[in-house]
Design a protein around this motif. Structure first.
Motif, PDB file in Angstrom:
ATOM      1  N   HIS A  76       4.397  -9.407  -8.676  1.00 56.04           N
ATOM      2  CA  HIS A  76       3.641 -10.299  -7.787  1.00 56.04           C
ATOM      3  C   HIS A  76       2.225  -9.778  -7.543  1.00 56.04           C
ATOM      4  O   HIS A  76       1.669  -9.980  -6.461  1.00 56.04           O
ATOM      5  N   LEU A  77       1.630  -9.131  -8.548  1.00 55.74           N
ATOM      6  CA  LEU A  77       0.302  -8.550  -8.362  1.00 55.74           C
ATOM      7  C   LEU A  77      -0.742  -9.604  -8.005  1.00 55.74           C
ATOM      8  O   LEU A  77      -1.721  -9.304  -7.325  1.00 55.74           O
ATOM      9  N   GLY A  78      -0.545 -10.828  -8.469  1.00 56.66           N
ATOM     10  CA  GLY A  78      -1.511 -11.883  -8.179  1.00 56.66           C
ATOM     11  C   GLY A  78      -1.501 -12.361  -6.743  1.00 56.66           C
ATOM     12  O   GLY A  78      -2.417 -13.071  -6.309  1.00 56.66           O
ATOM     13  N   ASP A  79      -0.484 -11.973  -6.007  1.00 52.51           N
ATOM     14  CA  ASP A  79      -0.388 -12.378  -4.595  1.00 52.51           C
ATOM     15  C   ASP A  79      -1.187 -11.410  -3.715  1.00 52.51           C
ATOM     16  O   ASP A  79      -1.339 -10.235  -4.056  1.00 52.51           O
ATOM     17  N   PRO A  80      -1.667 -11.876  -2.577  1.00 52.52           N
ATOM     18  CA  PRO A  80      -2.411 -10.986  -1.654  1.00 52.52           C
ATOM     19  C   PRO A  80      -1.462 -10.081  -0.871  1.00 52.52           C
ATOM     20  O   PRO A  80      -1.227 -10.257   0.331  1.00 52.52           O
ATOM     21  N   LEU A  81      -0.899  -9.095  -1.539  1.00 52.36           N
ATOM     22  CA  LEU A  81       0.112  -8.226  -0.934  1.00 52.36           C
ATOM     23  C   LEU A  81      -0.510  -7.307   0.109  1.00 52.36           C
ATOM     24  O   LEU A  81      -1.594  -6.764  -0.076  1.00 52.36           O
ATOM     25  N   THR A  82       0.193  -7.121   1.186  1.00 57.12           N
ATOM     26  CA  THR A  82      -0.227  -6.202   2.241  1.00 57.12           C
ATOM     27  C   THR A  82       0.834  -5.133   2.425  1.00 57.12           C
ATOM     28  O   THR A  82       1.963  -5.243   1.912  1.00 57.12           O
ATOM     29  N   LEU A  83       0.488  -4.102   3.160  1.00 58.49           N
ATOM     30  CA  LEU A  83       1.461  -3.054   3.466  1.00 58.49           C
ATOM     31  C   LEU A  83       2.650  -3.638   4.212  1.00 58.49           C
ATOM     32  O   LEU A  83       3.801  -3.240   3.982  1.00 58.49           O
ATOM     33  N   THR A  84       2.393  -4.596   5.061  1.00 56.36           N
ATOM     34  CA  THR A  84       3.482  -5.263   5.800  1.00 56.36           C
ATOM     35  C   THR A  84       4.429  -5.969   4.836  1.00 56.36           C
ATOM     36  O   THR A  84       5.651  -5.918   4.997  1.00 56.36           O
ATOM     37  N   ASP A  85       3.866  -6.639   3.820  1.00 54.69           N
ATOM     38  CA  ASP A  85       4.702  -7.314   2.825  1.00 54.69           C
ATOM     39  C   ASP A  85       5.589  -6.313   2.090  1.00 54.69           C
ATOM     40  O   ASP A  85       6.792  -6.552   1.894  1.00 54.69           O
ATOM     41  N   LEU A  86       4.996  -5.201   1.687  1.00 56.91           N
ATOM     42  CA  LEU A  86       5.752  -4.198   0.934  1.00 56.91           C
ATOM     43  C   LEU A  86       6.844  -3.564   1.796  1.00 56.91           C
ATOM     44  O   LEU A  86       7.983  -3.401   1.356  1.00 56.91           O
ATOM     45  N   ALA A  87       6.483  -3.194   3.016  1.00 55.69           N
ATOM     46  CA  ALA A  87       7.470  -2.588   3.914  1.00 55.69           C
ATOM     47  C   ALA A  87       8.585  -3.571   4.232  1.00 55.69           C
ATOM     48  O   ALA A  87       9.762  -3.198   4.321  1.00 55.69           O
ATOM     49  N   GLY A  88       8.218  -4.849   4.397  1.00 52.07           N
ATOM     50  CA  GLY A  88       9.224  -5.864   4.666  1.00 52.07           C
ATOM     51  C   GLY A  88      10.188  -6.020   3.511  1.00 52.07           C
ATOM     52  O   GLY A  88      11.402  -6.157   3.718  1.00 52.07           O
ATOM     53  N   HIS A  89       9.671  -6.015   2.278  1.00 50.29           N
ATOM     54  CA  HIS A  89      10.553  -6.118   1.120  1.00 50.29           C
ATOM     55  C   HIS A  89      11.498  -4.924   1.055  1.00 50.29           C
ATOM     56  O   HIS A  89      12.672  -5.062   0.699  1.00 50.29           O
ATOM     57  N   ALA A  90      10.989  -3.729   1.402  1.00 51.06           N
ATOM     58  CA  ALA A  90      11.814  -2.515   1.356  1.00 51.06           C
ATOM     59  C   ALA A  90      12.725  -2.387   2.578  1.00 51.06           C
ATOM     60  O   ALA A  90      13.555  -1.484   2.633  1.00 51.06           O
ATOM     61  N   ARG A  91      12.515  -3.267   3.572  1.00 51.09           N
ATOM     62  CA  ARG A  91      13.290  -3.233   4.820  1.00 51.09           C
ATOM     63  C   ARG A  91      13.138  -1.897   5.537  1.00 51.09           C
ATOM     64  O   ARG A  91      14.101  -1.252   5.936  1.00 51.09           O
ATOM     65  N   MET A  92      11.863  -1.489   5.639  1.00 51.31           N
ATOM     66  CA  MET A  92      11.519  -0.257   6.350  1.00 51.31           C
ATOM     67  C   MET A  92      10.404  -0.559   7.331  1.00 51.31           C
ATOM     68  O   MET A  92       9.685  -1.558   7.197  1.00 51.31           O
ATOM     69  N   SER A  93      10.249   0.333   8.297  1.00 51.41           N
ATOM     70  CA  SER A  93       9.082   0.236   9.165  1.00 51.41           C
ATOM     71  C   SER A  93       7.848   0.613   8.358  1.00 51.41           C
ATOM     72  O   SER A  93       7.944   1.249   7.307  1.00 51.41           O
ATOM     73  N   LEU A  94       6.676   0.210   8.842  1.00 52.32           N
ATOM     74  CA  LEU A  94       5.440   0.530   8.130  1.00 52.32           C
ATOM     75  C   LEU A  94       5.284   2.036   7.933  1.00 52.32           C
ATOM     76  O   LEU A  94       4.941   2.509   6.843  1.00 52.32           O
ATOM     77  N   ARG A  95       5.534   2.805   8.992  1.00 51.76           N
ATOM     78  CA  ARG A  95       5.346   4.249   8.912  1.00 51.76           C
ATOM     79  C   ARG A  95       6.323   4.892   7.937  1.00 51.76           C
ATOM     80  O   ARG A  95       5.943   5.731   7.114  1.00 51.76           O
ATOM     81  N   THR A  96       7.596   4.472   8.016  1.00 49.84           N
ATOM     82  CA  THR A  96       8.602   5.043   7.120  1.00 49.84           C
ATOM     83  C   THR A  96       8.300   4.695   5.671  1.00 49.84           C
ATOM     84  O   THR A  96       8.384   5.537   4.775  1.00 49.84           O
ATOM     85  N   PHE A  97       7.917   3.433   5.436  1.00 52.42           N
ATOM     86  CA  PHE A  97       7.625   3.009   4.068  1.00 52.42           C
ATOM     87  C   PHE A  97       6.443   3.777   3.495  1.00 52.42           C
ATOM     88  O   PHE A  97       6.492   4.258   2.367  1.00 52.42           O
TER      89      PHE A  97
END
Length: 315
Positions: free
Chosen positions: A221-242
């Motif tokens: 999904h590189l073409g999408d405007p990915l954010t740290l929140t998106d990545l952490a959400g996909h991994a099901r982690m908090s922002l800090r933990t991710f």
């Protein structure tokens, strides 16, 4: 006729057999674009750091003919501040316009010969403190797999020699050939992160979740405007933990990794497609063509059009 790059590998006493064979294996799989020969500093056999010696067909005179010189690594116990006379004399035969690559402790040889003056460098992370104590004037980055500083390249331990040789193929002939070489050798065409992911550190808690699946998802999904929140959400982690877990596994922040992957994808599209710079920027997730230009220039020092002209001509 197509130019064939002559690569001369220098084997010194205490050489590591695995790394000694890397240049021949990688460059030898590049469709005849390189010729690889191996030499010693005096033409005689050298002992390896294993239980055998190696005999080669060339002496130091081969270095005069090299377009690229590779300094294979030696056992750390063989590292000295002063080079043997025959090694120093052999290195003096290298042409001023030749490209030089060291693998692992080969950086110590280059530094002792004065060939790292004015250049950044890397070496195996376990030897970083020793290198800095011996050569404090050479800027050392022990967190990366290799450093490309104009005509002098240095790489970290063992398999990072594969990364550096693939980088040279990619730099000379584009990612299409480099990817083909990687497939033939059954190695990754581009490894994530740097040495930080291999440095000894406490074992993560058994319940810790890997970020590997999220990295794979992000690449799709590189073409999408990915954010740290998106990545952490996909991994099901908090922002800090991710962020902490990602850095532990990859050796860099999620944001830096995303930019690296987008630039790599953009380079491939510049080589293999006729899409405009703005279209490629959209395909890889940069907001504008200007953003792509800035990130590409920061990564490799050229504009998208200059990069495309170089590698489409190569193709």
């Amino acid at each position: 006729m197509r130019h064939v790059e002559r690569v001369v590998v220098l084997a010194l006493d205490g050489v590591y057999p695995f790394e000694l064979g890397i240049p021949s294996r990688i460059f030898g799989a590049a469709d005849g674009r390189y010729e690889v020969v191996t030499c010693t500093a005096d033409g005689r056999p050298v002992r390896t750091n294993a239980d055998f010696s190696v005999t080669v067909d060339h002496g130091p005179e081969a270095l005069r003919t090299a377009d690229t010189v590779v300094i294979a690594p030696i056992d750390p116990w063989s590292v000295t501040a002063e080079l043997p006379d025959e090694v120093r004399a052999a290195l003096a035969l290298i042409r001023p316009d030749a490209r030089i690559l060291s693998i692992c402790t080969g950086a110590f040889v280059l530094a002792a010969a004065g060939l790292l003056e004015g250049h950044r460098a890397t070496t195996h992370w376990r030897l970083a403190d020793l290198f800095r104590s011996m050569y404090p004037h050479v800027p050392l980055d022990a967190d990366v797999l290799f450093v490309d500083d104009d005509t002098v390249l240095t790489s970290a331990g063992a398999a990072s020699g594969v990364d550096a040789c693939l980088h040279i193929v990619r730099k000379d002939h584009g990612s299409e050939l480099a990817n083909k070489v990687a497939r033939r050798c059954v190695v990754p065409p581009l490894r994530d992160g740097g040495q930080a992911q291999y440095i000894e550190q406490p074992v993560p808690e058994p319940t810790a979740t890997s970020t590997a699946a999220t990295r794979a998802w992000a690449l799709a999904h590189l073409g999408d405007p990915l954010t740290l929140t998106d990545l952490a959400g996909h991994a099901r982690m908090s922002l800090r933990t991710f962020a902490r877990r990602f850095n532990d596994e990859v050796g860099m922040s999620p944001g830096r990794w995303l930019i690296q992957q987008r630039v790599f994808r953009a380079r491939h599209l510049l080589e293999s497609s006729d899409l405009s710079v703005d279209q490629i920027a959209g395909e890889v997730g940069f907001a504008t063509g200007t953003s792509l230009r800035q990130h590409l220039h920061a990564a490799i020092g050229v504009s998208p059009l200059a990069y495309r002209r170089t590698f489409q001509a190569t193709r």
